[in-house]
Design a protein around this motif. Structure first.
Motif, short mmCIF file in Angstrom:
data_model
loop_
_atom_site.label_atom_id
_atom_site.label_comp_id
_atom_site.label_asym_id
_atom_site.label_seq_id
_atom_site.Cartn_x
_atom_site.Cartn_y
_atom_site.Cartn_z
N ARG A 587 0.82 -1.21 0.00
CA ARG A 587 0.00 0.00 0.00
C ARG A 587 0.85 1.26 0.00
NH1 ARG A 587 -5.34 -0.39 3.85
NH2 ARG A 587 -6.45 -2.00 2.68
N ILE A 588 1.96 1.23 0.74
CA ILE A 588 2.81 2.42 0.86
C ILE A 588 3.62 2.65 -0.41
CG2 ILE A 588 4.80 3.38 2.09
CD1 ILE A 588 3.68 1.97 4.62
N THR A 589 4.19 1.57 -0.95
CA THR A 589 5.11 1.70 -2.09
C THR A 589 4.44 1.53 -3.44
OG1 THR A 589 5.66 -0.67 -2.11
CG2 THR A 589 6.97 0.77 -0.65
N GLY A 590 3.29 0.85 -3.48
CA GLY A 590 2.66 0.53 -4.75
C GLY A 590 3.34 -0.59 -5.50
N ASP A 591 4.32 -1.24 -4.87
CA ASP A 591 5.09 -2.31 -5.51
C ASP A 591 4.33 -3.63 -5.37
OD1 ASP A 591 6.91 -4.22 -6.38
OD2 ASP A 591 8.62 -3.29 -5.37
N GLU A 592 3.85 -4.15 -6.48
CA GLU A 592 3.03 -5.37 -6.49
C GLU A 592 3.77 -6.58 -5.93
OE1 GLU A 592 -0.35 -7.60 -7.02
OE2 GLU A 592 -0.20 -5.45 -7.50
N LYS A 593 5.10 -6.54 -5.96
CA LYS A 593 5.86 -7.70 -5.50
C LYS A 593 5.60 -8.00 -4.02
CE LYS A 593 9.78 -6.07 -7.19
NZ LYS A 593 9.31 -5.07 -8.17
N TRP A 594 5.32 -6.97 -3.23
CA TRP A 594 5.07 -7.22 -1.80
C TRP A 594 3.73 -7.92 -1.60
CZ3 TRP A 594 9.25 -7.43 0.67
CH2 TRP A 594 10.31 -6.60 0.34
N ARG A 595 2.73 -7.62 -2.43
CA ARG A 595 1.48 -8.34 -2.33
C ARG A 595 1.65 -9.79 -2.80
NH1 ARG A 595 -4.16 -6.08 -4.73
NH2 ARG A 595 -3.02 -6.16 -6.71
N THR A 596 2.46 -9.98 -3.84
CA THR A 596 2.74 -11.34 -4.30
C THR A 596 3.39 -12.17 -3.20
OG1 THR A 596 2.98 -10.63 -6.60
CG2 THR A 596 4.05 -12.70 -5.98
N ARG A 597 4.35 -11.57 -2.51
CA ARG A 597 5.03 -12.30 -1.43
C ARG A 597 4.08 -12.61 -0.28
NH1 ARG A 597 9.61 -8.13 -2.81
NH2 ARG A 597 11.06 -9.47 -3.96
N ALA A 598 3.20 -11.67 0.04
CA ALA A 598 2.21 -11.94 1.09
C ALA A 598 1.34 -13.13 0.71
CB ALA A 598 1.34 -10.70 1.32
N ARG A 599 0.91 -13.17 -0.53
CA ARG A 599 0.08 -14.29 -0.97
C ARG A 599 0.86 -15.60 -0.93
NH1 ARG A 599 -1.30 -12.28 -5.50
NH2 ARG A 599 -3.27 -11.34 -4.85
N MET A 600 2.10 -15.58 -1.37
CA MET A 600 2.94 -16.78 -1.33
C MET A 600 3.01 -17.35 0.08
SD MET A 600 6.15 -15.60 -3.72
CE MET A 600 7.15 -17.05 -3.30
N MET A 601 3.31 -16.48 1.03
CA MET A 601 3.50 -16.94 2.41
C MET A 601 2.18 -17.43 3.01
SD MET A 601 6.39 -14.30 3.89
CE MET A 601 5.37 -12.83 3.76
N TRP A 602 1.10 -16.72 2.69
CA TRP A 602 -0.19 -17.11 3.26
C TRP A 602 -0.65 -18.45 2.72
CZ3 TRP A 602 -2.60 -15.63 7.40
CH2 TRP A 602 -3.91 -16.08 7.61
N TYR A 603 -0.60 -18.62 1.39
CA TYR A 603 -1.06 -19.87 0.79
C TYR A 603 -0.23 -21.05 1.31
CZ TYR A 603 -3.92 -17.20 -2.52
OH TYR A 603 -4.85 -16.39 -3.09
N ASN A 604 1.09 -20.84 1.40
CA ASN A 604 1.92 -21.93 1.92
C ASN A 604 1.53 -22.30 3.34
OD1 ASN A 604 4.50 -22.69 3.64
ND2 ASN A 604 4.87 -23.38 1.55
N ALA A 605 1.25 -21.29 4.16
CA ALA A 605 0.97 -21.54 5.58
C ALA A 605 -0.38 -22.20 5.81
CB ALA A 605 1.04 -20.22 6.36
#
Length: 680
Positions: A587-605
């Motif tokens: 949200r702060i940076t607008g960098d989509e990669k951080w949302r991708t990483r959040a999804r990666m970690m959540w789905y794995n967990a």
């Protein structure tokens, strides 16, 4: 082929020049334990041919932009007889690196800590350490860097031959380094097979019939470090393009919450003195096919007693189930009365008892403190548990206040801890690691004090007392300058003393909080640095396993998981706690990669969380909401056969469930309900 750095970036050339920063060396082959290098026949800017020893080889490079190259290498057996061999892809620096990194494995030599994990580039017998790809979050990755240049090489996951690999770094001439990717898998000179334990080396080989070929893909990335010591940052960004994540969540957020609250309820037990508390977890016993409740009760870290109470109160507010509130208040009260006047408290409730049922050291009356006698004198109040306790108790106090329940003792509990550390903050070592009950430091090393930083900010949010904010800000500057900037965090995983990933977590949270409180953009930079460090422990691909492996049988995949530490190279779900923070970064940076990483970690967990319909694991029906703590993805972890990769443990610990619950709660309360959509 040479990699050159010019004003326009990086490019490959067949010719060396003063601008060359690295050379892609001719192939190295190993037969019968002997290495030899093929000779160069001819080369162009984007390809080369080699021969020798009954082989030919060809390199074909493709420019993927901004210093990233894929190199396809084909080895052909030109002899009239079969050959059994290993292959080595090598890149030698033409600059002198200041640091090197093998993510999840070796942080510039692993010199910090008392563990016996591999340290340095060479074993004491003089042989180079070779690490299998499934120990590294980017397959067989190594990074060498100085302030101006970073060079990464790593294996591709386009096919099994490319992925099944290993990596090493060798000393070159005049301070240069030689980065290697080995095919197929090798672990040498020994395999790090369990905590501080080794077994014999592991070797796989390729057999090529006459005329047969072996083709693999390897990546090379040349970049300019965006921060000093952060040469891997560009690699972490580019690998998201090369190895895109395509998994889905195993459970909805609503179902995870329902099952999680049920497991939190399941862990409510009775402490040695008859008081109600939440135990640290349940251990499955495969031989007897039974479940054994732990007799340990921990306030933070793995047990997360206070966090469990807050989550149950949150569910009470939503559901109206009175028993959740009643039990939570009783457990919180049982902890509060154990606190010393100066604010310190032991992490484990059972340490305040006189019995020996929990297998600790004998009672030593000479070590008595007030009316309590901790009978394991090796354990002292430490900043990880104290930070979690203060932070969660203050959040709980505020939550209760929002529904008209005033518990000033809970506020005072947190204030005592934070006052203790405000008074003892050191500009040299911050908050230290462990403290004696007389208020003197027992151990000052490590980055673990960041959990106190996190607590100070939570207390400031509610009290608005500037002392807490000022001390938190000072400690943030210290830890970032001393540890985060050096790309090494330590001592947060308190069952080992080594380089780890957990200690970066509180700095991501705290830096984003400080930015929101102060508006100072330096804290965005702090959060990004801590987050990139954290992501050096993140798995970006799915390791391969045979049909008989438990990962295959139970359907577990590795992408999105996080390695624990250099001493404990298993995978866990710690990234789930960072999902809201990475979405805040997005949200702060607008960098989509951080949302991708959040999804990666959540789905794995969300994998293998027990439900009513889940099949048994290891012959045991697991309680609803439970999940094992560790996934042993490499040749490491509590098995007589160290080569048994891809298995699960039976430790159904509290934190993995409670971190998911607090992440869901944080998504709703801090980021808004719409953030659930990012995790579906």
């Amino acid at each position: 082929m040479y990699i050159h750095k010019t004003g326009g970036g990086f490019h490959l050339s067949a010719h060396e020049s003063p601008l060359a920063i690295a050379v892609i060396c001719p192939p190295v082959l190993e037969e019968n334990g002997r290495e030899f290098q093929l000779r160069t026949d001819n080369q162009s800017d984007m390809g080369a041919q080699y021969s020798g020893g009954g082989y030919t080889a060809a390199y074909a490079a493709a420019d993927l932009g901004n210093g990233l190259y894929s190199v396809e290498r084909t080895i052909t057996n030109t002899d009239t007889v079969p050959h059994t061999l290993k292959t080595v892809f090598e890149v030698a620096t033409r600059f002198v690196p200041d640091k090197y990194l093998i993510p999840c494995v070796n942080y510039n030599g692993n010199q910090w800590g008392e563990g016996k994990e591999p340290k340095g580039l060479y074993h004491e017998n003089g042989e180079a350490w070779i690490h299998a790809y499934d120990r590294t979050g980017i397959p067989s990755c190594s990074v060498c860097e100085n302030a101006d240049i970073a060079l990464s090489i790593f294996a591709s996951n386009r096919d099994a031959d490319s992925l099944r690999s290993s990596c090493s770094i060798l000393q070159g001439e005049n301070g240069a380094l030689r980065q290697r990717v080995h095919h197929p898998v090798t672990e040498a000179p020994y395999t790090y097979c369990d905590n501080d334990q080794y077994t014999d080396r592991y070797d796989e080989y390729i057999t090529l019939q006459p005329g047969e070929r072996f083709t693999v893909e390897i990546y090379v990335l040349a970049s300019v470090p965006r921060y000093k010591n952060y040469g891997i940052a560009d690699t972490l960004d580019r690998v998201l393009e090369l190895m895109p994540f395509s998994r889905k969540a195993s459970m909805s957020p609503e179902e995870i919450w329902r099952c999680g609250i049920e497991y939190a309820r399941t862990l409510i037990s009775v402490a040695p003195d008859g008081k109600k508390l939440s135990c640290i977890g349940i251990r499955g016993e495969p031989e007897s096919k039974t479940l054994q409740y732990s007799r340990q009760f921990e306030i933070g870290w793995c047990g997360q007693n206070i966090l469990s109470c807050r989550m149950q109160i949150t569910d009470y507010i939503q559901s109206g189930r009175q028993e959740l509130l009643v039990d939570a208040l009783e457990m919180l009260d049982n902890w509060v009365v154990k606190q010393a006047e100066n604010g310190l408290i032991l992490a484990h409730y059972e340490w305040y008892t006189q019995g020996r049922e929990w297998n600790y050291a004998p009672l030593d009356p000479s070590q008595s403190w007030a009316s309590h006698t901790p009978y394991d004198t090796g354990w002292l109040p430490e900043t990880c548990n104290l930070g979690w306790a203060a932070s969660e108790m203050m959040k709980t106090y505020d939550l209760l206040r929002s529904i008209g329940i005033d518990r000033p003792a809970y506020r005072d509990f947190s204030l005592k801890i934070c006052d203790f550390f405000v008074e003892r903050y050191s500009p040299e070592y911050g908050f230290g690691k462990a403290w004696n009950f007389d208020g003197t430091p027992a151990e000052t090393g490590g980055t673990i004090g960041g959990f106190i930083t996190m607590a100070l900010i939570e207390v400031y949010k509610i009290t608005k007392d500037e002392r807490y904010l000022q001390t938190a800000a000072a400690s943030m500057d210290l830890y970032v300058r001393r540890d985060i900037d050096e790309f090494v965090c330590t001592a947060g995983a308190i069952d080992c003393t080594c380089v780890d990933k957990e200690t970066a977590g509180p700095f991501i949270i705290s830096a984003l909080d400080l930015y929101e409180i102060t508006g100072d953009k330096k804290y965005i930079d702090y959060a990004l640095r801590a987050a990139y460090y954290f992501c050096s422990w993140l798995f970006h691909y799915d390791a391969l396993y045979p049909p008989q492996a438990e990962f295959t049988q139970y359907g577990y995949y590795t992408s999105g998981s996080t390695a624990v530490s250099t001493q404990h190279p298993a995978l866990d779900q710690w990234g789930e706690l960072m999902c809201p923070e990475f979405l805040r970064l997005y949200r702060i940076t607008g960098d989509e990669k951080w949302r991708t990483r959040a999804r990666m970690m959540w789905y794995n967990a969300t994998q293998l969380i027990a439900t009513e319909d889940s099949p048994p694991i290891h012959g045991i029906k697991r309680p609803v909401g439970s999940q094992n703590e560790a996934f042993f993805q490499c040749r490491w972890g509590h098995r007589p056969d160290s080569n048994d990769r891809g298995h699960l443990n039976d430790w159904l610990v509290a934190w993995v469930n409670l971190f998911r619950l607090t992440a869901l709660d944080r998504l709703k309360t801090v980021l808004g309900d719409s953030s659930f959509d990012a995790l579906r």
